[in-house]
Design a protein around this motif. Sequence first.
Motif, mmCIF file in Angstrom:
data_model
loop_
_atom_site.group_PDB
_atom_site.id
_atom_site.type_symbol
_atom_site.label_atom_id
_atom_site.label_comp_id
_atom_site.label_asym_id
_atom_site.label_seq_id
_atom_site.Cartn_x
_atom_site.Cartn_y
_atom_site.Cartn_z
ATOM 1 N N GLU A 59 71.792 50.776 109.641
ATOM 2 C CA GLU A 59 72.563 49.543 109.793
ATOM 3 C C GLU A 59 74.039 49.870 109.973
ATOM 4 O O GLU A 59 74.559 50.811 109.367
ATOM 5 C CB GLU A 59 72.376 48.663 108.551
ATOM 6 C CG GLU A 59 73.102 47.333 108.634
ATOM 7 C CD GLU A 59 72.813 46.431 107.435
ATOM 8 O OE1 GLU A 59 71.633 46.330 107.036
ATOM 9 O OE2 GLU A 59 73.773 45.845 106.894
ATOM 10 N N GLU A 60 74.694 49.120 110.838
ATOM 11 C CA GLU A 60 76.133 49.265 111.043
ATOM 12 C C GLU A 60 76.728 47.903 111.351
ATOM 13 O O GLU A 60 76.001 46.963 111.681
ATOM 14 C CB GLU A 60 76.434 50.227 112.204
ATOM 15 C CG GLU A 60 76.408 51.705 111.829
ATOM 16 C CD GLU A 60 77.617 52.142 111.005
ATOM 17 O OE1 GLU A 60 78.546 51.324 110.821
ATOM 18 O OE2 GLU A 60 77.622 53.291 110.538
ATOM 19 N N GLY A 61 78.027 47.817 111.279
ATOM 20 C CA GLY A 61 78.707 46.567 111.612
ATOM 21 C C GLY A 61 79.168 46.539 113.059
ATOM 22 O O GLY A 61 80.307 46.209 113.344
ATOM 23 N N ASP A 84 70.691 43.162 117.029
ATOM 24 C CA ASP A 84 72.099 42.882 116.807
ATOM 25 C C ASP A 84 72.199 41.387 116.529
ATOM 26 O O ASP A 84 71.613 40.578 117.250
ATOM 27 C CB ASP A 84 72.825 43.289 118.104
ATOM 28 C CG ASP A 84 74.216 42.728 118.239
ATOM 29 O OD1 ASP A 84 75.161 43.492 118.044
ATOM 30 O OD2 ASP A 84 74.349 41.533 118.565
ATOM 31 N N LYS A 93 70.968 46.698 113.502
ATOM 32 C CA LYS A 93 69.959 47.490 112.791
ATOM 33 C C LYS A 93 69.201 48.324 113.807
ATOM 34 O O LYS A 93 68.993 47.898 114.947
ATOM 35 C CB LYS A 93 68.942 46.566 112.094
ATOM 36 C CG LYS A 93 69.485 45.743 110.960
ATOM 37 C CD LYS A 93 69.479 46.483 109.641
ATOM 38 C CE LYS A 93 68.096 46.902 109.187
ATOM 39 N NZ LYS A 93 68.141 47.483 107.807
ATOM 40 N N ASP A 141 80.946 38.220 111.916
ATOM 41 C CA ASP A 141 80.320 39.200 111.037
ATOM 42 C C ASP A 141 79.068 39.774 111.702
ATOM 43 O O ASP A 141 77.947 39.357 111.441
ATOM 44 C CB ASP A 141 79.962 38.535 109.700
ATOM 45 C CG ASP A 141 79.531 39.558 108.670
ATOM 46 O OD1 ASP A 141 79.652 40.764 108.956
ATOM 47 O OD2 ASP A 141 79.075 39.147 107.596
ATOM 48 N N THR A 159 76.197 42.467 112.720
ATOM 49 C CA THR A 159 75.409 43.538 112.109
ATOM 50 C C THR A 159 74.428 44.048 113.158
ATOM 51 O O THR A 159 73.909 43.272 113.962
ATOM 52 C CB THR A 159 74.596 43.024 110.904
ATOM 53 O OG1 THR A 159 75.482 42.389 109.981
ATOM 54 C CG2 THR A 159 73.860 44.153 110.204
#
Length: 317
Positions: free
Chosen positions: A177-179, A151, A162, A158, A160
């Motif tokens: 992947e996500e936000g 993270d 993984k 911002d 992200t």
Amino acid sequence: MKRIISGIFIILFALVSMACQSPLAPDQGGEGPAKTEEATEAPVVTDEPTAEPTEEPTEEPTEEPAVGVADLCMPLELGKEVTVDLDFDGVDDTVLLREERHGEYDNDYILTITPGSGSNTIEYPVANAYDCQGWVLDCDPADSRLEVVIDFVQDSEDYTCKAFRVNAAGSGFDEYEEGYCILIDGEHPFTSEGGFTADRQHDILGTTDLRFSGAVGENGFKALTPMSYNGYPEGLELKRDMELTVVNEDGSLGEKITVPAGETIAPYETDGESYVDVRTPDGRIGRAEVKISTGDEWCIYINGVNQDEYANIPYAD
Ligand SMILES: [Ca+2]
Ligand SMILES: [Ca+2]
């Protein structure tokens, strides 16, 4: 002299008579030789088999599915290699998250996963990040896989995350992947059943962080709970009537109601894609339908209407 001879004969006769008397046999009332042992009982022979025959032929025991450790959560300490079996193949793999410092806000992070079985090594660089954290998790102890999750934040908000997970064939890694901003610490512990705490920025009824519990499975990141608005925005004054379906306490959907223009609603929960629940002025929870158009046509629709028509939506700058 005749008397003497006669006396001798009488004595001899008496001795011979005594010598010729045999001891009485047992069946004649005498005692036989003492028995030294009780006679043992002869084994009873039956026709029954001594063991039940097995119906199935004997098989080799099947291999037990590898089971993980519930709530396993290994934080990745920067620069320190972690040895762990990510795919339960009996061969240790290594995970390393390291940092290359170039300046105060100019750090590179590199995640390296080296499978012991010889499948492809993963080297994932994170450039120019303020921070990067990582963990080895067991989101599902029964699926014979561990997840490597990192993270990081590259701009002020911002985030992200993984995830890397050995693929079904065991020949390489799936990447997801996500936000999300993942929170795993003493206040927000990870558990296999409850997942990890995460925040995700969203724009449904306003730009805000939504808090929920998440996990990683064979299809990547997933939310385990609805996403909760942490009290922001506190309220939106409606510019037009909003139709809602009441959400009962047991989660079932109830009657349809309308909150008229001029009243204030407060966003409460959403799944981030198909619905949003709001608190009505009388304290009930009502559900509206959400549709999100992405790309150049980006727009969020509430009950089929552009959400901007309902209120002055507070977007992020
Ligand atoms: Ca392995
Ligand atoms: Ca697992």
